[in-house]
Design an enzyme around this catalytic site. Structure first.
Site, mmCIF file in Angstrom:
data_model
loop_
_atom_site.group_PDB
_atom_site.id
_atom_site.type_symbol
_atom_site.label_atom_id
_atom_site.label_comp_id
_atom_site.label_asym_id
_atom_site.label_seq_id
_atom_site.Cartn_x
_atom_site.Cartn_y
_atom_site.Cartn_z
ATOM 1 C CG HIS A 1 -65.585 -61.379 -65.739
ATOM 2 N ND1 HIS A 1 -64.971 -61.711 -64.368
ATOM 3 C CD2 HIS A 1 -66.630 -62.494 -65.804
ATOM 4 C CE1 HIS A 1 -65.527 -62.682 -63.989
ATOM 5 N NE2 HIS A 1 -66.690 -63.174 -64.788
ATOM 6 C CB SER B 1 -66.480 -66.253 -64.060
ATOM 7 O OG SER B 1 -67.480 -65.503 -63.152
ATOM 8 C CG ASP C 1 -63.051 -59.121 -63.920
ATOM 9 O OD1 ASP C 1 -64.137 -58.744 -63.950
ATOM 10 O OD2 ASP C 1 -62.777 -60.254 -64.178
#
Length: 419
Positions: A386, A261, A353
């Site tokens: 994610h 991330s 995601d």
């Protein structure tokens, strides 16, 4: 309203009310509706709007990262409805049918997650040729033994006594002079939250089990600390690692970096800009031999699918708004920093995601491959969410095995440990 229509509606309402009063009907419909919501979110995120995407991502993760466990929960709920007599009325049967369909979707998602192992192996071989993937059982054993690996905690690496701390992970039996390859881990959290105590434990545990030394880094966070504080701290951590990691059995000449991330953004940027953002330590060597980036943001000027990336960045860490001064956003974008001398990259992203669209990774990989002389391995994981690698699921094990194979192919094998 025409009287016959009113009469028909009254009849329908009465019938529905009777159906819902039937034994097990409400339980069955609740189970079916909940299962459909979870399974559907696994196929397609409910929203990409920040911050609602965070909750959507958590819901999706139950379907995409733990589909078997979720299917068992749905099955247990359907079993309760059956015991309450749901099969004896139409409404109950509808709920059971919907729950059954959701279980089928969850099992299909599970198969897709397990197929990622083959996709990752193909991505590796396409760039590196034949590679040896670690044994799956060994990966799991090393992850379960991770508690003994953080041998040095909260080591200061910079002037901030609270934020500039790192942990060193190593096998206690690794010889002090082992000269083992090193992996530096940067945590995520939208540049404004997160901790070295939370991210990438499965990966670090396995790399330590393979004779590597790992360094997990905390750094200054927004919104109180504005850019470029975050990248300056990552560079300080790299400089500290190169100067001191030999004391922990690591080889300063074989350093790789990884992150997920916002940590992937910082890892990618650091790997592409050695020598930059180094106030007071400009002569320190902060180069790395390889970078592994998971579900990252690489172009800070690009819409991420939610339409709110620029707002998030302005709120959490950038010194200006994008429409007021785009220069810091461009300068901080790894996609704008690619060059022929970039180190080898491995870039992974989940197709489902909800927080960062996989198009970010696709565009970054395309730019890298257009100019870099080094290998660029890229794989998209089916419906992965994610933060898919935070817990040791089947998909995480596949990703960890692939990352280990990549790092050992481009950086070198770990030091042997006598047991």
């Amino acid at each position: 309203m025409i009287p016959p229509v009113r009469a028909l509606l009254r009849t329908v309402r009465t019938e529905l009310a009777e159906q819902l009063r039937a034994p097990g009907a409400r339980t069955s419909l609740l189970v079916g509706a909940g299962a459909a919501l979870v399974a559907g979110s696994g196929l397609r995120p409910l929203t990409r709007r920040w911050p609602a995407a965070l909750l959507g991502s958590l819901l999706s993760s139950t379907a995409t990262e733990t589909p078997r466990a979720t299917a068992l929960l749905v099955g247990a709920g359907a079993g309760v409805a059956l015991r309450r007599g749901a099969a004896g009325n139409p409404a109950g049967r509808v709920g059971l049918a919907v729950a059954g369909g959701a279980v089928a979707v969850l099992l299909a998602l599970d198969q897709g997650a397990r197929a990622d192992a083959e996709n990752l192996a193909e991505a590796l071989s396409a760039e590196l040729g034949p590679v040896d993937l670690p044994d799956r059982g060994r990966v799991l054993r090393s992850i379960l033994g991770r508690s003994r690996y953080a041998t040095a905690r909260d080591v200061p690496y910079g002037p901030d006594p609270v934020a500039n701390l790192l942990d060193v992970w190593r096998d206690p039996l690794l010889p002090p002079d082992a000269r083992a390859p090193v992996l530096v881990q940067i945590h995520g959290g939208a540049w404004s939250s997160g901790s070295k105590a939370a991210d990438a434990h499965p990966l670090m545990a396995h790399m330590v089990g393979r004779g590597w030394v790992c360094v997990s880094v905390d750094y200054r966070l927004g919104p109180s600390e504005r850019w470029p504080a975050q990248i300056v701290d990552i560079k300080r951590a790299l400089a500290w690692t190169r100067a001191h990691i030999a004391e922990h059995g690591g080889d300063p000449a074989r350093m790789a970096i990884t992150g997920g991330s916002s940590g992937a953004h910082l890892a990618a940027l650091a790997s592409l800009t050695p020598g930059a953002w180094q106030p007071g330590f400009a002569d320190a060597d902060t180069s790395v031999a390889a970078a592994v980036c998971l579900y990252g943001i690489y172009d800070l000027t690009s819409d991420d699918g939610s339409g709110t990336l620029d707002e998030l960045l302005a709120e959490t860490m950038m010194p200006t708004a994008l429409d007021q001064d785009a220069h810091p956003y461009v300068a901080a974008s790894p996609s704008a920093r690619v060059h022929a001398g970039a180190p080898p990259f491995m870039v992974l992203h989940g197709t489902g995601d909800a927080i960062v669209v996989p198009a970010q990774s696709r565009a970054f990989v395309a730019r890298l491959r257009a100019v870099s002389r080094a290998p660029v391995v890229h794989a998209e994981l089916a419906h992965a969410q994610h933060g898919f690698d935070l817990v040791p699921t089947a998909r995480t094990l596949a990703a960890v095995r692939a990352v280990a194979a990549f790092l050992e192919a481009v950086v070198g094998r770990g030091a042997p440990v006598d047991r």
